[in-house]
Design a protein around this motif. Structure first.
Motif, PDB file in Angstrom:
ATOM      1  N   UNK A 149       0.892  -1.164  -0.016  1.00  0.00           N
ATOM      2  CA  UNK A 149      -0.118  -0.094  -0.099  1.00  0.00           C
ATOM      3  C   UNK A 149       0.854   1.230  -0.061  1.00  0.00           C
ATOM      4  N   UNK A 150       0.406   2.145  -0.816  1.00  0.00           N
ATOM      5  CA  UNK A 150       0.968   3.575  -0.972  1.00  0.00           C
ATOM      6  C   UNK A 150       0.101   4.559  -0.716  1.00  0.00           C
ATOM      7  N   UNK A 151       0.256   5.378   0.341  1.00  0.00           N
ATOM      8  CA  UNK A 151      -0.702   6.668   0.387  1.00  0.00           C
ATOM      9  C   UNK A 151      -0.328   7.499  -0.647  1.00  0.00           C
ATOM     10  N   UNK A 152      -1.280   8.165  -1.300  1.00  0.00           N
ATOM     11  CA  UNK A 152      -1.092   9.100  -2.241  1.00  0.00           C
ATOM     12  C   UNK A 152      -1.844  10.484  -1.923  1.00  0.00           C
ATOM     13  N   UNK A 153      -0.856  11.480  -2.007  1.00  0.00           N
ATOM     14  CA  UNK A 153      -1.218  12.995  -1.545  1.00  0.00           C
ATOM     15  C   UNK A 153      -1.309  13.880  -2.880  1.00  0.00           C
ATOM     16  N   UNK A 154      -2.315  14.635  -2.852  1.00  0.00           N
ATOM     17  CA  UNK A 154      -2.661  15.637  -3.943  1.00  0.00           C
ATOM     18  C   UNK A 154      -1.436  16.427  -4.032  1.00  0.00           C
ATOM     19  N   UNK A 155      -0.769  16.812  -2.823  1.00  0.00           N
ATOM     20  CA  UNK A 155       0.364  17.733  -3.066  1.00  0.00           C
ATOM     21  C   UNK A 155       1.371  17.317  -3.768  1.00  0.00           C
ATOM     22  N   UNK A 156       1.716  16.069  -3.790  1.00  0.00           N
ATOM     23  CA  UNK A 156       2.600  15.326  -4.506  1.00  0.00           C
ATOM     24  C   UNK A 156       2.467  14.937  -5.715  1.00  0.00           C
ATOM     25  N   UNK A 157       1.235  15.011  -6.171  1.00  0.00           N
ATOM     26  CA  UNK A 157       0.775  14.502  -7.554  1.00  0.00           C
ATOM     27  C   UNK A 157       1.948  14.720  -8.744  1.00  0.00           C
ATOM     28  N   UNK A 158       2.572  16.180  -8.690  1.00  0.00           N
ATOM     29  CA  UNK A 158       3.408  16.332  -9.967  1.00  0.00           C
ATOM     30  C   UNK A 158       4.654  15.607  -9.810  1.00  0.00           C
TER      31      UNK A 158
END
Length: 232
Positions: free
Chosen positions: A104-113
């Motif tokens: 599992x890898x948590x995904x953050x909007x602020x790191x999308x780019x």
């Protein structure tokens, strides 16, 4: 994913989540300056979704041992987070149990780019070292593809229509050839604090949009530069 939140309220909350992540300074989001290698999310920001990746197995790997086999394991990376499967002894076609090879890898909007790719590197485990067997990367734009007779895009990891895919291994090392493929399954899972505010397709669309350089963020062109170009 379903939600009991009224559509109007849900849409308002989604916009609030997107705007909150957008407050991160653009210089850091673009990976410039001192924040280039910083993959930490904005302070207090919860993950918007969980990316689940399962390594099902490999086929026709390169033989590195004298007996014509290898002891392969796979390292899976997203940003600076890495997980690895167990080592399967003496085989070129390892199969990994789901409980030991689902990560599992948590995904953050602020790191999308900065998401870039999900990277898979296959290694042969030796007594004192490891030998490179090949690798493959799956870019953000290719995380989800059309599946099934209806050509539906499946986003949920636990969706029955989400079936494993095969990725051919390549070598990025001049002194090592590569053969075979790795079979993986990838999909989204909800976070514990998401409150089902966004559907998986909405999250994915927003991640892809934020991963692409914006014309708005490009440095302004000076009138002198425009004049020089026009003269040539």
């Amino acid at each position: 994913m379903s939600s009991e939140t009224p559509p109007a309220t849900k849409g308002k909350k989604i916009k609030q989540v997107f705007k909150s992540a957008a407050r991160l300074p653009r210089a850091l989001k673009a990976g410039r300056g001192n924040g280039r290698n910083d993959f930490s999310p904005r302070p207090g920001e919860p993950p918007v979704v969980i990316l689940k990746v399962q390594v099902v197995g490999c086929l026709n790997l390169l033989a590195k041992d004298r007996g014509g086999t290898s002891d392969p394991f796979v390292v899976v990376s997203v940003l600076n987070t890495r997980h690895q499967t167990p080592v399967i002894k003496r085989t070129l076609n390892p199969v990994y149990t789901p409980k030991d090879a689902t990560f599992e890898f948590p995904i953050y909007l602020s790191l999308a780019d900065r998401l870039g790719v999900v990277e898979f590197i296959v290694w042969d485990k030796d007594m004192l070292k490891k030998d490179y067997l090949g690798e493959v990367s799956l870019s953000l734009e290719d995380w989800f593809v059309e599946k099934g007779e209806k050509k539906d895009v499946v986003y949920g990891f636990d969706d029955p229509a989400n079936q494993p895919i095969s990725l051919n291994l390549v070598s990025t090392r001049a002194n090592t050839s590569s053969t075979g493929s790795v079979q993986i399954k990838l999909g989204f899972a909800p976070t514990t604090n998401s409150n089902n505010l966004m559907e998986f397709d909405e999250i994915y669309s927003e991640l892809v949009k934020r991963s692409r350089p914006s014309v708005v963020s490009a440095p302004p062109v000076s009138p002198i530069a425009i004049l020089i170009v026009s003269l040539h």
